[in-house]
Design an enzyme around this catalytic site. Structure first.
Site, short mmCIF file in Angstrom:
data_model
loop_
_atom_site.label_atom_id
_atom_site.label_comp_id
_atom_site.label_asym_id
_atom_site.label_seq_id
_atom_site.Cartn_x
_atom_site.Cartn_y
_atom_site.Cartn_z
N GLU A 35 28.60 -19.32 45.15
CA GLU A 35 28.40 -20.60 44.52
C GLU A 35 28.60 -20.40 43.01
OE1 GLU A 35 24.53 -22.27 45.35
OE2 GLU A 35 24.90 -23.95 44.01
N ARG A 263 20.62 -7.86 52.46
CA ARG A 263 20.99 -7.94 51.05
C ARG A 263 20.73 -6.61 50.38
NH1 ARG A 263 20.65 -13.28 49.51
NH2 ARG A 263 20.56 -12.87 47.28
N LYS A 273 19.87 -15.07 40.92
CA LYS A 273 20.58 -15.75 39.84
C LYS A 273 19.62 -16.51 38.94
CE LYS A 273 24.66 -16.74 42.23
NZ LYS A 273 25.28 -17.80 42.99
P1 ATP Z 1 21.20 -15.27 44.47
O1 ATP Z 1 20.07 -15.28 45.43
O2 ATP Z 1 21.31 -13.99 43.69
O3 ATP Z 1 21.27 -16.47 43.63
P2 ATP Z 1 23.08 -16.29 46.34
O4 ATP Z 1 23.03 -15.74 47.72
O5 ATP Z 1 22.51 -17.62 46.10
O6 ATP Z 1 22.50 -15.20 45.35
P3 ATP Z 1 25.82 -16.93 46.41
O7 ATP Z 1 26.70 -17.30 45.30
O8 ATP Z 1 25.47 -17.97 47.39
O9 ATP Z 1 24.54 -16.30 45.77
O10 ATP Z 1 26.35 -15.63 47.16
C1 ATP Z 1 27.65 -15.45 47.63
C2 ATP Z 1 27.64 -14.40 48.68
O11 ATP Z 1 27.09 -13.18 48.19
C3 ATP Z 1 26.81 -14.80 49.87
O12 ATP Z 1 27.56 -14.56 51.03
C4 ATP Z 1 25.60 -13.92 49.80
O13 ATP Z 1 25.14 -13.63 51.08
C5 ATP Z 1 26.13 -12.69 49.07
N1 ATP Z 1 25.05 -12.04 48.32
C6 ATP Z 1 24.30 -12.58 47.34
N2 ATP Z 1 23.37 -11.71 46.92
C7 ATP Z 1 23.55 -10.57 47.65
C8 ATP Z 1 22.89 -9.31 47.68
N3 ATP Z 1 21.86 -9.02 46.89
N4 ATP Z 1 23.35 -8.38 48.57
C9 ATP Z 1 24.39 -8.66 49.36
N5 ATP Z 1 25.05 -9.83 49.38
C10 ATP Z 1 24.64 -10.78 48.54
MG MG Z 2 23.23 -19.25 47.30
#
Ligand code: ATP
Ligand code: MG
Length: 560
Positions: A35, A263, A273
């Protein structure tokens, strides 16, 4: 270091089996769907390496899809940073750059299709009422009084939602599934909401926006993704994604299948984030690309090689186990890579002047010194020894313990690549601070080996006082000094390491370092790996910061 072959992880096993069985017509398509509401971090790198890595290894395609369904939070700056970071990590989406907003029309049509088949309805409860009617883990939900609206009325209201006739929160479109399901995601999840917001790509064309859970799986299906790989928190959403896919007519054999992995969490690091945003917006760091940030942009600026991040992601593997990885593993991968790739030069961070009393005034001795001591064929530079030089303050001790192999009164040490010197006088100011050392050199020890073959253990780095260049150098350390920042505290900010940045203002660098290009990393002998900052450097005058310390640097040199 070259990339190492690692055991096949469970996702790769699944894909290999599917390919062998000819599923999806033998096609493999994955995607990385961030995102665009912030910069990517090291956790995202794990997902990028997995999705792009598997596609590369197994001759598939990996798309980069910006999941931009939430117009109020997304910015073009983030889109550009995400593209730059994925490329820098060494991956290529080919023609597969997409935006969820590319599918707004298709998703709208799918929503209409669901209304027509009686699987979606417009609800006019307030957001608070919707939450209350939904129930919780212990209480089943209750149906909204609007749940049984006729298809015609739903179609009419949905179209008018799209036309902008209503205020935000007045209506939502919901899937009609099961208000008493044990899986809360099934309790008539919202599909569309009204948002009178400007979208970074579609402008003001839409005032209804699809919810993530509705858009996500369908976007995968529209692109032809075969394996939707995501993190474990989406496990409970999988049945809902499958429900939507089925409801709009995707056959089991011809739709994405989702697989979840755990994760990445790292010690001494925050990764959400929201927290990273806080660090940036409240100016605890310089910005998203501050070298102390766990963002890809920060790590890149810090001087972490892309290959070290890829190797780290390989080494930690892909499983369903929750856990926290020691940040030391990442640092280890960085050292491994830099050890092989960085030329070694000399800099003195906390200078102490040494006057070589028996060195002729104005005389210069030149020594050729290899840039890569392990392979001298990779080039060298000339070091100039002059009557006055600098050594590190820490390398002198007036009252030295027994096993002190550095300089102390009447002791002899080697100046790296140059010669042997012996200290015979310590000069102090009125307060008793050491201001300079007087030493003699052995002119028969040029290159560092004495003519009579006597053994001298200690080797110090040094820089000529005449030829050296004065500089400031930043020393970075971990941003947090708690293993699990925020744990047991009201606010994770309390765990910030107050010493994560130390400014050294009077370092002296060997002049050759002025030729280092911005973004390049070198080893300052015995001190660590330092990178010419890609933001602060100006051509001809690089500004260095420490990327990472050396392990056992002293012990290694002492053996020579
Ligand atoms: P955050 O919780 O850090 O805001 P998010 O999951 O909301 O992260 P996205 O932009 O939705 O961030 O993530 C894009 C992709 O990256 C998703 O498929 C998510 O599963 C993966 N991702 C995000 N954080 C991690 C992590 N710590 N380890 C592995 N994959 C991750
Ligand atoms: Mg997300």
């Amino acid at each position: 270091m070259s990339e190492v072959e690692h055991p096949v992880n469970f996702v790769e096993e699944i894909i290999r089996t599917d390919l062998a069985e000819g599923k999806n017509d033998g096609r493999l398509m994955t995607r990385f769907p961030p995102e665009p509401n912030g910069y990517l971090h090291i956790g995202h790198a794990k997902s990028i390496c997995l999705n792009f890595g598997l596609a590369k290894k197994l001759n598939g395609q990996c798309n980069l899809r910006l999941d931009d369904t939430n117009p109020s939070k997304e910015e073009t700056e983030y889109v550009e940073s995400i593209k730059a970071d994925v490329k820098w990590l060494g991956f290529d989406w080919g023609d597969g750059l997409y935006f969820a907003s590319d599918y707004f029309t298709k998703l709208y049509e799918m929503a209409v299709q669901l209304i027509k088949s009686g699987k979606a309805y417009v609800d006019s409860l307030s957001p608070e009422e919707i939450r209350e009617y939904r129930g919780d883990f212990h209480t089943p939900g209750r149906p909204s009084p609007y749940r049984e609206r006729s298809i015609e009325e739903n179609l009419d209201l949905f179209e008018r939602m799209k036309a902008g006739e209503f205020k935000e929160g007045e209506h939502v479109l919901r899937a009609k599934i099961d208000m008493s399901s044990a899986n809360l995601n099934f309790r008539d999840p919202p599909m569309y909401r009204i948002l009178h917001a400007h979208h970074h790509r579609t402008g003001n064309e839409w005032c209804i926006y699809p919810m993530y859970d509705f858009a996500h799986g369908l976007s995968d299906a529209i692109e032809g993704v075969t394996h939707s790989i995501c993190t474990l928190e989406f496990e409970d959403h999988r049945p809902l994604y499958d429900w939507f896919l089925e409801a709009v007519g995707y056959q089991e054999s011809n739709r994405p299948h989702q697989y979840e992995f755990s994760r990445l969490n790292l010690t001494y690091t925050v990764m959400s984030k929201r927290k990273l945003q806080r660090l940036v917006f409240d100016q605890h760091v310089e910005g998203w690309n501050d070298p102390r940030m766990p963002t890809i942009a920060g790590l890149r600026r810090r001087g972490y090689p892309a290959a070290s991040i890829r190797n780290f992601c390989e080494r930690i593997g892909v499983t369903k186990n929750h856990g926290v990885i020691d940040v030391g593993h990442l640092e280890h991968a960085v050292r491994d890579e830099l050890n092989a790739s960085s030329p070694r030069l000399m800099a003195v961070l906390k200078p102490l002047k040494v006057v070589i009393t028996n060195f002729p005034d104005g005389h210069v001795e030149s020594f050729e010194a290899p840039l890569y001591p392990s392979d001298e064929s990779f080039g060298s530079r000339i070091l100039h020894l002059t009557k006055e030089i600098y050594i590190e303050q820490d390398d002198f001790m007036e009252e030295a313990p027994k096993k002190w192999f550095r300089l102390s009164p009447n002791k002899e040490v080697r100046l790296r690549y140059a010669c042997l010197i012996t200290c015979h006088d310590v000069v102090k100011d009125e307060q008793g601070n050491i201001t300079e050392l007087h030493c003699t050199w052995d002119p028969n020890s040029k290159g560092g080996t004495p003519a009579d073959g006597r053994k001298v253990k200690g080797t110090l780095h040094w820089v000529s006082a005449d030829k050296g260049v004065k500089a400031s150098v930043k020393l970075y350390d971990r941003l947090f000094n708690a293993l699990n920042p925020g744990k047991g505290k009201d606010d994770f900010i309390e765990d910030l390491n107050p010493n994560s940045l130390e400014m050294i203002s009077n370092a002296v660098l060997e002049p050759e370092l002025m030729n280092i290009e911005a973004g390049k990393t070198v080893q300052f002998e015995r001190l660590g790996y330092f990178t010419a900052d890609s933001v602060d450097s100006v051509p001809g005058t690089p500004t260095f910061h420490r990327t990472i310390t050396l392990k056992d640097s002293w012990a290694k040199l002492a053996k020579k």
